[in-house]
Motif scaffolding. Structure first.
Motif, PDB file in Angstrom:
ATOM      1  N   LEU A  57       0.799  -1.226   0.000  1.00  0.00           N
ATOM      2  CA  LEU A  57       0.000   0.000   0.000  1.00  0.00           C
ATOM      3  C   LEU A  57       0.836   1.283   0.000  1.00  0.00           C
ATOM      4  O   LEU A  57       0.508   2.225  -0.731  1.00  0.00           O
ATOM      5  CB  LEU A  57      -0.960  -0.007   1.190  1.00  0.00           C
ATOM      6  CG  LEU A  57      -2.207  -0.882   1.022  1.00  0.00           C
ATOM      7  CD1 LEU A  57      -3.008  -0.928   2.314  1.00  0.00           C
ATOM      8  CD2 LEU A  57      -3.084  -0.348  -0.115  1.00  0.00           C
ATOM      9  N   PRO A  58       1.923   1.385   0.794  1.00  0.00           N
ATOM     10  CA  PRO A  58       2.724   2.618   0.698  1.00  0.00           C
ATOM     11  C   PRO A  58       3.319   2.839  -0.682  1.00  0.00           C
ATOM     12  O   PRO A  58       3.391   3.976  -1.166  1.00  0.00           O
ATOM     13  CB  PRO A  58       3.813   2.413   1.754  1.00  0.00           C
ATOM     14  CG  PRO A  58       3.235   1.440   2.717  1.00  0.00           C
ATOM     15  CD  PRO A  58       2.388   0.520   1.881  1.00  0.00           C
ATOM     16  N   LEU A  59       3.752   1.757  -1.345  1.00  0.00           N
ATOM     17  CA  LEU A  59       4.340   1.901  -2.680  1.00  0.00           C
ATOM     18  C   LEU A  59       3.297   2.338  -3.709  1.00  0.00           C
ATOM     19  O   LEU A  59       3.546   3.250  -4.512  1.00  0.00           O
ATOM     20  CB  LEU A  59       4.982   0.580  -3.105  1.00  0.00           C
ATOM     21  CG  LEU A  59       6.149   0.092  -2.230  1.00  0.00           C
ATOM     22  CD1 LEU A  59       6.646  -1.257  -2.719  1.00  0.00           C
ATOM     23  CD2 LEU A  59       7.285   1.113  -2.239  1.00  0.00           C
ATOM     24  N   GLU A 113      -8.267   3.326  -0.116  1.00  0.00           N
ATOM     25  CA  GLU A 113      -8.438   4.102   1.120  1.00  0.00           C
ATOM     26  C   GLU A 113      -7.683   5.418   1.045  1.00  0.00           C
ATOM     27  O   GLU A 113      -8.224   6.489   1.333  1.00  0.00           O
ATOM     28  CB  GLU A 113      -7.961   3.278   2.319  1.00  0.00           C
ATOM     29  CG  GLU A 113      -8.152   3.999   3.640  1.00  0.00           C
ATOM     30  CD  GLU A 113      -7.614   3.193   4.804  1.00  0.00           C
ATOM     31  OE1 GLU A 113      -7.669   3.700   5.941  1.00  0.00           O
ATOM     32  OE2 GLU A 113      -7.133   2.056   4.589  1.00  0.00           O
ATOM     33  N   GLY A 114      -6.406   5.342   0.640  1.00  0.00           N
ATOM     34  CA  GLY A 114      -5.630   6.566   0.510  1.00  0.00           C
ATOM     35  C   GLY A 114      -6.174   7.483  -0.577  1.00  0.00           C
ATOM     36  O   GLY A 114      -6.216   8.702  -0.426  1.00  0.00           O
ATOM     37  N   GLY A 115      -6.593   6.884  -1.705  1.00  0.00           N
ATOM     38  CA  GLY A 115      -7.173   7.695  -2.772  1.00  0.00           C
ATOM     39  C   GLY A 115      -8.439   8.388  -2.331  1.00  0.00           C
ATOM     40  O   GLY A 115      -8.653   9.578  -2.624  1.00  0.00           O
ATOM     41  N   LEU A 116      -9.289   7.674  -1.604  1.00  0.00           N
ATOM     42  CA  LEU A 116     -10.529   8.276  -1.126  1.00  0.00           C
ATOM     43  C   LEU A 116     -10.252   9.423  -0.169  1.00  0.00           C
ATOM     44  O   LEU A 116     -10.859  10.492  -0.270  1.00  0.00           O
ATOM     45  CB  LEU A 116     -11.381   7.205  -0.434  1.00  0.00           C
ATOM     46  CG  LEU A 116     -12.778   7.632   0.020  1.00  0.00           C
ATOM     47  CD1 LEU A 116     -13.640   8.004  -1.172  1.00  0.00           C
ATOM     48  CD2 LEU A 116     -13.447   6.511   0.823  1.00  0.00           C
ATOM     49  N   ARG A 117      -9.307   9.217   0.753  1.00  0.00           N
ATOM     50  CA  ARG A 117      -8.956  10.281   1.702  1.00  0.00           C
ATOM     51  C   ARG A 117      -8.423  11.512   0.968  1.00  0.00           C
ATOM     52  O   ARG A 117      -8.697  12.640   1.354  1.00  0.00           O
ATOM     53  CB  ARG A 117      -7.910   9.737   2.675  1.00  0.00           C
ATOM     54  CG  ARG A 117      -7.646  10.566   3.889  1.00  0.00           C
ATOM     55  CD  ARG A 117      -8.759  10.477   4.900  1.00  0.00           C
ATOM     56  NE  ARG A 117      -9.106   9.117   5.238  1.00  0.00           N
ATOM     57  CZ  ARG A 117      -8.454   8.365   6.125  1.00  0.00           C
ATOM     58  NH1 ARG A 117      -7.386   8.836   6.734  1.00  0.00           N
ATOM     59  NH2 ARG A 117      -8.877   7.151   6.400  1.00  0.00           N
ATOM     60  N   SER A 198      11.968  14.733   1.908  1.00  0.00           N
ATOM     61  CA  SER A 198      11.868  13.466   2.626  1.00  0.00           C
ATOM     62  C   SER A 198      10.456  12.909   2.531  1.00  0.00           C
ATOM     63  O   SER A 198       9.492  13.648   2.376  1.00  0.00           O
ATOM     64  CB  SER A 198      12.248  13.671   4.098  1.00  0.00           C
ATOM     65  OG  SER A 198      11.341  14.558   4.722  1.00  0.00           O
ATOM     66  N   GLY A 199      10.342  11.601   2.624  1.00  0.00           N
ATOM     67  CA  GLY A 199       9.038  10.961   2.560  1.00  0.00           C
ATOM     68  C   GLY A 199       8.291  11.081   3.870  1.00  0.00           C
ATOM     69  O   GLY A 199       8.690  11.788   4.789  1.00  0.00           O
ATOM     70  N   VAL A 200       7.183  10.329   3.947  1.00  0.00           N
ATOM     71  CA  VAL A 200       6.332  10.406   5.134  1.00  0.00           C
ATOM     72  C   VAL A 200       7.097   9.984   6.382  1.00  0.00           C
ATOM     73  O   VAL A 200       6.986  10.615   7.436  1.00  0.00           O
ATOM     74  CB  VAL A 200       5.088   9.514   4.931  1.00  0.00           C
ATOM     75  CG1 VAL A 200       4.260   9.433   6.203  1.00  0.00           C
ATOM     76  CG2 VAL A 200       4.245  10.051   3.776  1.00  0.00           C
ATOM     77  N   LEU A 201       7.885   8.922   6.285  1.00  0.00           N
ATOM     78  CA  LEU A 201       8.616   8.434   7.453  1.00  0.00           C
ATOM     79  C   LEU A 201       9.711   9.391   7.898  1.00  0.00           C
ATOM     80  O   LEU A 201      10.228   9.263   9.013  1.00  0.00           O
ATOM     81  CB  LEU A 201       9.219   7.059   7.158  1.00  0.00           C
ATOM     82  CG  LEU A 201       8.221   5.937   6.876  1.00  0.00           C
ATOM     83  CD1 LEU A 201       8.956   4.622   6.658  1.00  0.00           C
ATOM     84  CD2 LEU A 201       7.220   5.799   8.005  1.00  0.00           C
ATOM     85  N   ARG A 325       2.157  13.942  -0.527  1.00  0.00           N
ATOM     86  CA  ARG A 325       2.387  12.581  -0.030  1.00  0.00           C
ATOM     87  C   ARG A 325       1.154  12.022   0.688  1.00  0.00           C
ATOM     88  O   ARG A 325       1.279  11.120   1.515  1.00  0.00           O
ATOM     89  CB  ARG A 325       3.554  12.574   0.950  1.00  0.00           C
ATOM     90  CG  ARG A 325       4.832  13.170   0.409  1.00  0.00           C
ATOM     91  CD  ARG A 325       5.713  12.140  -0.224  1.00  0.00           C
ATOM     92  NE  ARG A 325       6.996  12.690  -0.639  1.00  0.00           N
ATOM     93  CZ  ARG A 325       8.041  11.970  -0.996  1.00  0.00           C
ATOM     94  NH1 ARG A 325       7.935  10.663  -1.017  1.00  0.00           N
ATOM     95  NH2 ARG A 325       9.160  12.532  -1.371  1.00  0.00           N
ATOM     96  N   SER A 326      -0.034  12.513   0.394  1.00  0.00           N
ATOM     97  CA  SER A 326      -1.220  12.123   1.151  1.00  0.00           C
ATOM     98  C   SER A 326      -1.564  10.646   0.978  1.00  0.00           C
ATOM     99  O   SER A 326      -1.840   9.946   1.955  1.00  0.00           O
ATOM    100  CB  SER A 326      -2.418  12.993   0.758  1.00  0.00           C
ATOM    101  OG  SER A 326      -2.690  12.866  -0.636  1.00  0.00           O
ATOM    102  N   SER A 327      -1.562  10.144  -0.248  1.00  0.00           N
ATOM    103  CA  SER A 327      -1.892   8.733  -0.466  1.00  0.00           C
ATOM    104  C   SER A 327      -0.837   7.820   0.144  1.00  0.00           C
ATOM    105  O   SER A 327      -1.157   6.771   0.721  1.00  0.00           O
ATOM    106  CB  SER A 327      -2.026   8.444  -1.964  1.00  0.00           C
ATOM    107  OG  SER A 327      -3.093   9.168  -2.531  1.00  0.00           O
ATOM    108  N   GLU A 328       0.420   8.208   0.042  1.00  0.00           N
ATOM    109  CA  GLU A 328       1.483   7.432   0.675  1.00  0.00           C
ATOM    110  C   GLU A 328       1.293   7.415   2.192  1.00  0.00           C
ATOM    111  O   GLU A 328       1.482   6.375   2.845  1.00  0.00           O
ATOM    112  CB  GLU A 328       2.843   8.031   0.331  1.00  0.00           C
ATOM    113  CG  GLU A 328       4.016   7.285   0.960  1.00  0.00           C
ATOM    114  CD  GLU A 328       5.339   8.023   0.787  1.00  0.00           C
ATOM    115  OE1 GLU A 328       6.324   7.568   1.393  1.00  0.00           O
ATOM    116  OE2 GLU A 328       5.382   9.043   0.060  1.00  0.00           O
TER     117      GLU A 328
END
Length: 390
Positions: A57-59, A113-117, A198-201, A325-328
């Motif tokens: 899912l993160p990818l 889920e990420g796309g909907l959010r 930087s990414g989400v992490l 980076r919302s979907s990620e």
């Protein structure tokens, strides 16, 4: 919120596309038993399917942020459909092939889920509607894990486990296509981000909340095992299945109430800590040795608080994530929950299935949310406001 154009379609399509997450694990158990494998083999297959989305899912969410929703959703749906059809048609007699298909079916789960959010901000007029939509979405996820297993068992009993896998494959494909063909999904693109960002992490503000979601997921994994232990203690086998269902039903109700009464966006850090401690306290009555019907009644309280806490934490992860980076971010949130589920199930099983395990996990979740709350208020508020504008 549902009166706004496209919103009902997006929500329903997303739930249908995610229905296999609730259907496939129990169907793999039934398929393995039908093919002559042990319960342990079926459990391993189901666990592999449950953990694989934590890596996929993160990818796929990152790909959605870069290229839009069409490519990752269609790519993931095609992979899931092909893998589930292969298992349905070939069975589980050739275990290496089955394992590869199960991992592909889990890792390929479309980032619905990420796309909907990410789409709520484009489809709805203001932040109040967005928060309500996110809460309703989190509540609707409970349908996946209540209706999914029931649907799978019904189809497997009426027809066969292979038929249940085929229905799960069709649900993934139909839900994903209905989702990405909606106009907001076709038009949506992630916000621009700086090269080398930087990414989400890499966000210090996000990491404590993500780790808290691991502990939150552990409470649910431990609950399933505790239900089995209590059912054995009370000599009430029905309790093992009814307890998670009652918990989820209470979560659905709690999410709807939270959507109606939640406060302003700038109060979310305070709400997070308060919800975390309330969720922890709600597990305390379950430590008492009480009859099975009382256990069900007591489980409704942490169940009703689970969805509000999950919603507030997930919204915080999304809003504090770097721009674009919302979907990620949602993918990492889902991964954290899934890792926690596996961890909680393993720990609770090795320690006898006591309710002290979900209580301890809930306490860990609450403490990490306090760490998040105590971070500099100005930075957190600014990040939240930027996230909502995004």
């Amino acid at each position: 919120m549902l009166r706004h154009r496209h919103c009902g379609r997006l929500l329903i399509a997303s739930v249908v596309g995610r229905l296999p997450l609730g259907m496939v694990p129990v169907t793999l158990l039934l398929t393995a038993r039908t093919d002559g494998h042990s319960l342990a083999t079926g459990s391993v297959l189901a666990a592999m399917y449950g953990l694989a989305p934590a890596f996929g899912l993160p990818l796929l969410g990152r790909l959605a942020d870069l290229r839009g929703l069409l490519v990752p959703c269609c790519l993931g749906a095609a992979a899931v459909t092909a893998a589930l059809c292969m298992v349905a048609l070939a069975g589980t007699s050739h275990l290496p092939l089955t394992v590869a298909c199960v991992v592909l079916a889990g890792a390929g789960c479309p980032p619905l889920e990420g796309g909907l959010r990410s789409l709520w901000g484009a489809a709805l007029p203001d932040d109040a509607h967005v928060r309500t939509a996110c809460t309703l979405d989190a509540s609707a996820q409970q349908i996946v894990y209540v209706a999914g297993p029931a649907l799978a068992i019904g189809i497997a009993t009426w027809l066969s486990p292979a038929a249940a896998l085929l229905v799960a494959a069709v649900a993934t494909l139909a839900g994903s296509l209905a989702f990405v063909s909606a106009r907001p999904a076709r038009k949506w693109r992630g916000a621009a981000h700086r090269r080398g960002q930087s990414g989400v992490l890499g966000s210090r503000a996000v990491r404590p909340v993500l780790i808290s979601l691991v502990f939150l997921g552990a409470t649910i994994g431990a609950l399933d095992v505790a239900g089995v232990a209590v059912a054995a203690r009370e000599e009430a086998p029905w309790l093992a299945g009814v307890l998670p269902a009652v918990f989820s039903a209470a979560g659905l109700l709690g999410g709807v109430l939270f959507a109606r009464f939640q406060g302003a966006a700038d109060a979310r850090p305070r709400h997070l800590a308060l919800l975390g401690f309330m969720f922890t306290a709600a597990w305390l009555p379950l430590l008492a040795a009480v009859p099975a019907p009382v256990v069900l009644a007591l489980a409704m309280l942490p169940g009703a608080l689970f969805v509000p806490l999950l919603t507030a934490a997930s919204l915080t992860v999304t809003t504090l994530a770097p721009p674009g980076r919302s979907s990620e971010a949602v993918g990492w949130g889902s991964s954290a929950i899934r890792l926690g589920l596996a961890f909680g199930t393993g720990q609770a099983g090795s320690l006898g299935g006591h309710f002290t395990i979900p209580l301890a996990a809930a306490a860990g979740c609450a403490l990490l949310l306090v760490v998040h709350t105590l971070r500099p208020a100005a930075a957190t508020t600014a990040a939240c406001q930027a996230g909502y504008r995004g």
